[in-house]
Design a protein around this motif. Structure first.
Motif, PDB file in Angstrom:
ATOM      1  N   GLY A   1       0.790  -1.220   0.000  1.00  0.00           N
ATOM      2  CA  GLY A   1       0.000   0.000   0.000  1.00  0.00           C
ATOM      3  C   GLY A   1       0.822   1.269   0.000  1.00  0.00           C
ATOM      4  O   GLY A   1       0.292   2.355   0.201  1.00  0.00           O
TER       5      GLY A   1
ATOM      6  N   GLU B   1       3.299   4.278  -1.649  1.00  0.00           N
ATOM      7  CA  GLU B   1       3.295   5.043  -2.894  1.00  0.00           C
ATOM      8  C   GLU B   1       4.400   6.092  -2.828  1.00  0.00           C
ATOM      9  O   GLU B   1       4.672   6.650  -1.778  1.00  0.00           O
TER      10      GLU B   1
ATOM     11  N   PRO C   1       1.072   3.162   4.858  1.00  0.00           N
ATOM     12  CA  PRO C   1      -0.141   3.235   5.671  1.00  0.00           C
ATOM     13  C   PRO C   1       0.056   3.918   7.030  1.00  0.00           C
ATOM     14  O   PRO C   1      -0.903   4.384   7.628  1.00  0.00           O
TER      15      PRO C   1
ATOM     16  N   ARG D   1      -4.316   4.651   6.472  1.00  0.00           N
ATOM     17  CA  ARG D   1      -5.002   3.626   5.696  1.00  0.00           C
ATOM     18  C   ARG D   1      -6.313   4.117   5.161  1.00  0.00           C
ATOM     19  O   ARG D   1      -6.987   4.946   5.660  1.00  0.00           O
TER      20      ARG D   1
END
Length: 191
Positions: A150, A152, A170, A191
């Motif tokens: 998750g 980026e 997250p 999240r």
């Protein structure tokens, strides 16, 4: 009678001047902006561009030059606006930032422009497609790369030169501004 005409003429002139001054101050208001590099004014996007609404505590560690800072923030962001309350590690209030209706305020007022905090927030947490369009208007580009778990990475580029680099996970967001020489890490539940 001449005195009456002179007083009326002065009153009319004063009223006209007042009206002109009032109209000038109500002229087209420029949108708040921040310079991401020395020549690129980034016009702040409306609040509804945020990827995900927030109402959360964040721990912030920042560095500028050889100085380091640690503080806390309560961040509330939704389609109506952005509000950030800053606190020392001991919980003492350090200031309040608000971005609503195209206006940015910071209390108590200081020697910095709060538009830069809003711009950094938008670079980190706004929809990538909106950011890409806005950055292209100021001759910059956005590169994004999804990573495992998750995470980026976002890079704001001027040609091949990295201006700002953001790494999101997250539980943390790290922003490095290579032009201005500062960095900070936000810790929270992203999240």
């Amino acid at each position: 009678m001449a005195l009456g005409v002179t007083l009326n003429s002065r009153a009319v002139f004063a009223a006209a001047l007042f009206c002109l001054a009032s109209c000038a101050s109500r002229g087209a208001k420029t949108a708040p902006r921040a310079y991401l590099d020395n020549a690129s004014p980034f016009v702040l996007l409306p609040p509804d561009g945020v990827e995900k609404h927030m109402d959360m505590a964040q721990r912030i560690s920042a560095s500028w030059g050889d100085k380091e800072y640690f503080f806390l923030a309560w961040v509330k962001s939704d389609d109506q606006g952005l509000d950030i309350s800053f606190f020392s590690d001991l919980g003492a209030g350090m200031g309040e930032l608000s971005y609503r209706s195209g206006s940015v305020t910071f209390s108590p007022s200081g020697s910095f422009a709060p538009e830069y905090i809003v711009a950094d927030f938008q670079l980190c947490f706004y929809d990538a497609a909106l950011l890409s369009t806005a950055l292209s208007r100021c001759a910059l580009s956005l590169e994004t790369r999804a990573e495992s778990g998750g995470a980026e990475t976002r890079r704001i580029m001027n040609g091949k030169k990295i201006i700002v680099e953001i790494k999101k996970t997250p539980s943390s967001v790290k922003l490095v501004n290579h032009i201005r020489g500062y960095a900070y890490t936000l810790e929270g539940d992203f999240r």
